[in-house]
Design an enzyme around this catalytic site. Structure first.
Site, PDB file in Angstrom:
ATOM      1  N   GLY A   1      40.264  33.594  42.349  1.00 18.96           N
ATOM      2  CA  GLY A   1      41.114  34.517  43.117  1.00 18.96           C
ATOM      3  C   GLY A   1      41.260  34.044  44.552  1.00 18.96           C
ATOM      4  O   GLY A   1      41.267  34.844  45.492  1.00 18.96           O
TER       5      GLY A   1
ATOM      6  N   ASP B   1      43.099  31.925  34.066  1.00 24.92           N
ATOM      7  CA  ASP B   1      42.898  33.373  33.930  1.00 24.92           C
ATOM      8  C   ASP B   1      41.414  33.579  33.623  1.00 24.92           C
ATOM      9  O   ASP B   1      40.921  33.108  32.581  1.00 24.92           O
ATOM     10  CB  ASP B   1      43.774  33.904  32.783  1.00 24.92           C
ATOM     11  CG  ASP B   1      43.646  35.409  32.600  1.00 24.92           C
ATOM     12  OD1 ASP B   1      42.650  35.997  33.078  1.00 24.92           O
ATOM     13  OD2 ASP B   1      44.528  35.989  31.946  1.00 24.92           O
ATOM     14  N   VAL B   2      40.705  34.274  34.514  1.00 21.94           N
ATOM     15  CA  VAL B   2      39.253  34.395  34.353  1.00 21.94           C
ATOM     16  C   VAL B   2      38.855  35.242  33.145  1.00 21.94           C
ATOM     17  O   VAL B   2      37.679  35.309  32.798  1.00 21.94           O
ATOM     18  CB  VAL B   2      38.570  34.957  35.631  1.00 21.94           C
ATOM     19  CG1 VAL B   2      38.801  34.042  36.817  1.00 21.94           C
ATOM     20  CG2 VAL B   2      39.023  36.394  35.922  1.00 21.94           C
TER      21      VAL B   2
ATOM     22  N   SER C   1      31.562  45.330  45.216  1.00 22.38           N
ATOM     23  CA  SER C   1      32.243  46.264  46.130  1.00 22.38           C
ATOM     24  C   SER C   1      31.261  47.373  46.465  1.00 22.38           C
ATOM     25  O   SER C   1      30.299  47.606  45.711  1.00 22.38           O
ATOM     26  CB  SER C   1      33.466  46.873  45.433  1.00 22.38           C
ATOM     27  OG  SER C   1      34.003  47.931  46.200  1.00 22.38           O
TER      28      SER C   1
ATOM     29  N   TYR D   1      37.606  50.973  38.146  1.00 20.93           N
ATOM     30  CA  TYR D   1      37.245  49.995  39.180  1.00 20.93           C
ATOM     31  C   TYR D   1      35.759  50.117  39.528  1.00 20.93           C
ATOM     32  O   TYR D   1      35.045  49.114  39.588  1.00 20.93           O
ATOM     33  CB  TYR D   1      38.125  50.228  40.421  1.00 20.93           C
ATOM     34  CG  TYR D   1      37.922  49.203  41.511  1.00 20.93           C
ATOM     35  CD1 TYR D   1      38.475  47.927  41.407  1.00 20.93           C
ATOM     36  CD2 TYR D   1      37.183  49.503  42.657  1.00 20.93           C
ATOM     37  CE1 TYR D   1      38.287  46.988  42.410  1.00 20.93           C
ATOM     38  CE2 TYR D   1      36.990  48.573  43.660  1.00 20.93           C
ATOM     39  CZ  TYR D   1      37.548  47.301  43.524  1.00 20.93           C
ATOM     40  OH  TYR D   1      37.352  46.365  44.523  1.00 20.93           O
TER      41      TYR D   1
HETATM   42  P1  NAD Z   1      43.834  40.408  46.257  1.00 26.02           P
HETATM   43  O1  NAD Z   1      44.655  41.087  45.245  1.00 26.02           O
HETATM   44  O2  NAD Z   1      44.493  39.994  47.535  1.00 26.02           O
HETATM   45  O3  NAD Z   1      43.129  39.102  45.652  1.00 26.02           O
HETATM   46  C1  NAD Z   1      42.719  39.006  44.321  1.00 26.02           C
HETATM   47  C2  NAD Z   1      43.062  37.611  43.826  1.00 26.02           C
HETATM   48  O4  NAD Z   1      42.607  37.474  42.472  1.00 26.02           O
HETATM   49  C3  NAD Z   1      44.583  37.351  43.812  1.00 26.02           C
HETATM   50  O5  NAD Z   1      44.860  36.091  44.375  1.00 26.02           O
HETATM   51  C4  NAD Z   1      44.933  37.403  42.328  1.00 26.02           C
HETATM   52  O6  NAD Z   1      46.077  36.624  41.986  1.00 26.02           O
HETATM   53  C5  NAD Z   1      43.641  36.885  41.692  1.00 26.02           C
HETATM   54  N1  NAD Z   1      43.497  37.281  40.287  1.00 26.02           N
HETATM   55  C6  NAD Z   1      43.712  38.501  39.740  1.00 26.02           C
HETATM   56  N2  NAD Z   1      43.494  38.475  38.429  1.00 26.02           N
HETATM   57  C7  NAD Z   1      43.121  37.220  38.099  1.00 26.02           C
HETATM   58  C8  NAD Z   1      42.756  36.576  36.889  1.00 26.02           C
HETATM   59  N3  NAD Z   1      42.751  37.243  35.721  1.00 26.02           N
HETATM   60  N4  NAD Z   1      42.399  35.268  36.936  1.00 26.02           N
HETATM   61  C9  NAD Z   1      42.421  34.574  38.107  1.00 26.02           C
HETATM   62  N5  NAD Z   1      42.756  35.139  39.294  1.00 26.02           N
HETATM   63  C10 NAD Z   1      43.106  36.436  39.291  1.00 26.02           C
HETATM   64  O7  NAD Z   1      42.612  41.388  46.576  1.00 26.02           O
HETATM   65  P2  NAD Z   1      41.285  41.182  47.473  1.00 26.02           P
HETATM   66  O8  NAD Z   1      41.079  42.440  48.219  1.00 26.02           O
HETATM   67  O9  NAD Z   1      41.297  39.904  48.206  1.00 26.02           O
HETATM   68  O10 NAD Z   1      40.180  41.147  46.306  1.00 26.02           O
HETATM   69  C11 NAD Z   1      39.214  40.117  46.151  1.00 26.02           C
HETATM   70  C12 NAD Z   1      37.932  40.702  45.581  1.00 26.02           C
HETATM   71  O11 NAD Z   1      37.341  41.576  46.544  1.00 26.02           O
HETATM   72  C13 NAD Z   1      38.124  41.540  44.314  1.00 26.02           C
HETATM   73  O12 NAD Z   1      37.077  41.287  43.397  1.00 26.02           O
HETATM   74  C14 NAD Z   1      38.034  42.963  44.847  1.00 26.02           C
HETATM   75  O13 NAD Z   1      37.646  43.869  43.848  1.00 26.02           O
HETATM   76  C15 NAD Z   1      36.995  42.805  45.942  1.00 26.02           C
HETATM   77  N6  NAD Z   1      36.979  43.881  46.951  1.00 26.02           N
HETATM   78  C16 NAD Z   1      38.060  44.140  47.745  1.00 26.02           C
HETATM   79  C17 NAD Z   1      37.957  45.148  48.700  1.00 26.02           C
HETATM   80  C18 NAD Z   1      39.103  45.486  49.635  1.00 26.02           C
HETATM   81  O14 NAD Z   1      38.996  46.444  50.426  1.00 26.02           O
HETATM   82  N7  NAD Z   1      40.200  44.750  49.631  1.00 26.02           N
HETATM   83  C19 NAD Z   1      36.789  45.892  48.839  1.00 26.02           C
HETATM   84  C20 NAD Z   1      35.726  45.604  48.001  1.00 26.02           C
HETATM   85  C21 NAD Z   1      35.813  44.579  47.069  1.00 26.02           C
END
Ligand code: NAD
Length: 270
Positions: free
Chosen positions: A12, A75-76, A154, A167
């Site tokens: 990601g 795709d993970v 998270s 989630y």
């Molecule tokens: P984001 O949507 O910007 O990034 C997620 C990335 O994962 C994207 O680039 C997407 O294309 C990729 N992705 C999604 N499904 C996929 C798959 N099946 N295979 C490969 N890649 C895939 O969101 P983010 O906020 O940067 O999230 C990153 C991580 O941080 C996630 O695990 C999210 O749950 C966690 N997180 C985010 C927050 C927040 O406030 N944004 C808080 C806590 C945890």
């Protein structure tokens, strides 16, 4: 463990937190394989995932820091993709020492209205993904004589919240998986930790949670601004750089394993 010269996979990684992690690892001198889906349209979601152009841009940014960087489309949730990901990363970089399971998605809604398909996809990407990626990378980590896995969970993996049952369940699973795998891999000198980010201005907030009414805000205005101001001790949101710094620390911390470190400005303290 010295990060300089090590080889890392970040899933990601095209944008958001994954991009921040890849850049911090590269600044610390690691080579990075940047993995993303390469298809913005996930039918279970109300927002777009990253496009291939975003992945290419981030790879170029990482390369400009003077380390090796390789894009990998995978795709993970598919084990064949995960095995190819590990193989391509090892070929491009020279091995695998660090795996960062960051890819994740969000879908919100009360349980009564939430579909089975949404539940399955959230669990597949967020909970099964780290299992499949870890499983695929284990032979390479073992070959390197040890290494580190960092799972991005998270604060939703520490306290459940209305409107985000799938989630939260997926992120609790990541924390439990982290602990179990840490015990399993300790004798192989592979450390397994998690980071629990708080509130970050990425697509999950700008495209989903900021538009939500109910448990996550009133749907009017900037829910993230309100929640991070009132819901954290430090009265501010977190950044991808904050999470990247925590990942670099955990990847290198030679005697730390099995922890789930909050990087949340005090939003969660357990
Ligand atoms: P984001 O949507 O910007 O990034 C997620 C990335 O994962 C994207 O680039 C997407 O294309 C990729 N992705 C999604 N499904 C996929 C798959 N099946 N295979 C490969 N890649 C895939 O969101 P983010 O906020 O940067 O999230 C990153 C991580 O941080 C996630 O695990 C999210 O749950 C966690 N997180 C985010 C927050 C927040 O406030 N944004 C808080 C806590 C945890």
């Amino acid at each position: 463990m010295e990060i300089k010269g090590k080889n890392a996979i970040v899933t990601g990684a095209a944008r958001g937190i994954g991009r921040g992690i890849a850049l911090k690892l590269a600044q610390a001198g690691a080579n990075v394989a940047l993995v993303d889906l390469g298809d913005p349209a996930d039918p279970a979601l109300t927002y777009n995932l990253a496009a291939q152009a975003e992945l290419a841009r981030t790879v170029a940014e990482v390369k400009s820091l003077g380390v090796k960087a390789a894009p990998i489309l995978a795709d993970v949730t598919r084990f064949d993709d995960c095995k190819r990901m590990a193989r391509e990363a090892a070929d491009a970089l020279g091995g695998v020492d660090i795996l960062v399971n960051n890819a994740g998605i969000i879908a919100i809604g009360m349980v009564a209205d939430f579909s089975e398909a949404q539940w399955d996809r959230v669990m597949a990407v967020n909970a099964k993904g780290p299992f499949l990626c870890a499983k695929a990378c284990l032979p390479y980590l073992a070959r390197a004589g040890g290494g580190a896995i960092v799972n991005i969970a998270s604060i939703a993996g520490k306290t459940g919240r209305a409107g985000a049952a799938a989630y939260c369940a997926s992120k609790f699973a990541v924390v439990a998986f982290t602990q179990a795998l840490a015990e399993e891999l300790g004798p192989s000198n592979i450390r397994v930790n998690a980071v629990c980010p708080g509130y970050l201005r990425t697509a999950m907030w700008t495209e989903v949670l900021n538009k939500a009414a109910g448990a996550w805000g009133d749907g009017a205005g900037d829910n993230l601004e309100k929640i991070s101001r009132h819901g954290t001790f430090l009265r501010r949101e977190q950044t991808p750089e904050d999470i990247g710094e925590a990942v670099v620390y955990l990847a290198g911390a030679g005697n730390v394993t099995g922890v789930a470190l909050n990087v949340a400005g005090g939003a969660e303290v357990h």
